[in-house]
Write a protein that holds these residues in place. Sequence first.
Motif, PDB file in Angstrom:
ATOM      1  N   GLU A 269      80.203 117.514 -32.826  1.00  0.00           N
ATOM      2  CA  GLU A 269      79.038 118.283 -32.702  1.00  0.00           C
ATOM      3  C   GLU A 269      77.938 117.578 -33.277  1.00  0.00           C
ATOM      4  O   GLU A 269      77.971 118.223 -34.426  1.00  0.00           O
ATOM      5  CB  GLU A 269      79.396 119.873 -32.504  1.00  0.00           C
TER       6      GLU A 269
ATOM      7  N   SER B 236      75.983 128.294 -31.599  1.00  0.00           N
ATOM      8  CA  SER B 236      75.341 127.957 -32.631  1.00  0.00           C
ATOM      9  C   SER B 236      74.174 127.311 -33.817  1.00  0.00           C
ATOM     10  O   SER B 236      74.217 127.144 -34.851  1.00  0.00           O
ATOM     11  CB  SER B 236      76.015 126.014 -32.654  1.00  0.00           C
TER      12      SER B 236
ATOM     13  N   THR C 272      87.295 113.559 -26.520  1.00  0.00           N
ATOM     14  CA  THR C 272      87.718 114.346 -27.323  1.00  0.00           C
ATOM     15  C   THR C 272      88.383 115.160 -27.970  1.00  0.00           C
ATOM     16  O   THR C 272      89.638 114.965 -29.183  1.00  0.00           O
ATOM     17  CB  THR C 272      86.536 116.685 -27.299  1.00  0.00           C
TER      18      THR C 272
ATOM     19  N   GLY D  98      83.053 126.621 -28.113  1.00  0.00           N
ATOM     20  CA  GLY D  98      82.447 124.928 -28.205  1.00  0.00           C
ATOM     21  C   GLY D  98      83.348 123.990 -27.678  1.00  0.00           C
ATOM     22  O   GLY D  98      83.074 122.842 -26.913  1.00  0.00           O
TER      23      GLY D  98
ATOM     24  N   LEU E 144      79.605 112.183 -30.522  1.00  0.00           N
ATOM     25  CA  LEU E 144      79.030 112.843 -30.525  1.00  0.00           C
ATOM     26  C   LEU E 144      77.382 112.450 -29.741  1.00  0.00           C
ATOM     27  O   LEU E 144      77.488 113.509 -27.996  1.00  0.00           O
ATOM     28  CB  LEU E 144      78.445 112.611 -31.597  1.00  0.00           C
TER      29      LEU E 144
ATOM     30  N   HIS F 220      77.609 115.258 -25.858  1.00  0.00           N
ATOM     31  CA  HIS F 220      76.440 115.705 -25.119  1.00  0.00           C
ATOM     32  C   HIS F 220      75.654 114.382 -23.920  1.00  0.00           C
ATOM     33  O   HIS F 220      75.233 115.408 -22.774  1.00  0.00           O
ATOM     34  CB  HIS F 220      75.188 114.957 -26.675  1.00  0.00           C
TER      35      HIS F 220
ATOM     36  N   HIS G  24      84.807 121.689 -37.611  1.00  0.00           N
ATOM     37  CA  HIS G  24      85.015 122.203 -36.595  1.00  0.00           C
ATOM     38  C   HIS G  24      86.162 121.085 -35.101  1.00  0.00           C
ATOM     39  O   HIS G  24      86.696 119.893 -36.072  1.00  0.00           O
ATOM     40  CB  HIS G  24      83.806 121.495 -35.220  1.00  0.00           C
TER      41      HIS G  24
END
Length: 322
Positions: A183, A265, A80, A280, A104, A108, A179
Amino acid sequence: MSDSNTTEFTNPSTFILLGIPGLEATHVWISIPFCTMYAIAILGNFTVLFIVKREPSLHEPMYYFLCMLAVTDLVLSTSTMPKILAIFWFNSREIEFSACLAQLYFIHCFSAIESGIFVAMAVDRYVAICHPLRHFTILTNRMVVKIGLAVVLRVSLLALPYPFLARRWPYCRTNIIPHTHCEHMYVVKLACSDTHISSYYGLFVVFCGIGLDVFFIAGSYIQILRAIFSLPTKDARLKTFGTCSSHLCVILAFYIPILFSSFTSRFGHNLPRHFHVFIGNMYLLVPPMLNPIIYGVRTKQIRDKTLQIFTHKGTKVFSWCS
């Protein structure tokens, strides 16, 4: 940037990441702490990996788990932060659709891997304190490898539906993501169809994945605390508790932001948008930075080996200069 002004399109080739909405004018200043935390995370985690690899005396279950944590933190932050800094410094907001889904998935997947490693480390502390004589017979190198593979396999399967669910929705409203990164819920909210499946699956992962991890960690530490309070002397209790306090600090620094971000969120609609974005980013930045610092400072073996290496190198440089 042409897609950002389009009102009707399906599956855009790119998404536009806004960064921190409402604070675009201060992106350069915000990048300073972000970049500093990322640099500390890179340097600290590579140092932990180097020290453990170099020193045979650290080839034990606790340090193997610590190396797994360091690798996870490196991947999690690197998936990121380069793009976030590009947004802050160069206004480079475009990200390809496939790259967004890959980011993404990595976010996660490796967040959940970190959670699983915390469970493994809690089990290691439980065995070391509650069954010290059987510690190395229970947690053998082979068992550590099996635990690591089980954590990765479980998480890889749990995180796999995220990009597939996001890919199946048609995106016909906008391709602007408010963002700093892709996310899951922020991407899904851009779809123009019923996305309750994605939302429900996200909650399922939170409760059945991270929720179970928190439950097992809590159970391990309840048993650990019972064992600590049963020790005969105060000094022994303090010394044993000190070996677990660093792990507890790291756990809290990870789970509080990730759970808070997950629920706000979905349900925190009255909170400012930039607050959502800041939270976040916390579980992507703070734990990777804090983990090597806390374990490096609180773990005597790592601290001593690090000081020994740098002191030895400093002595060699001073002797050469003389």
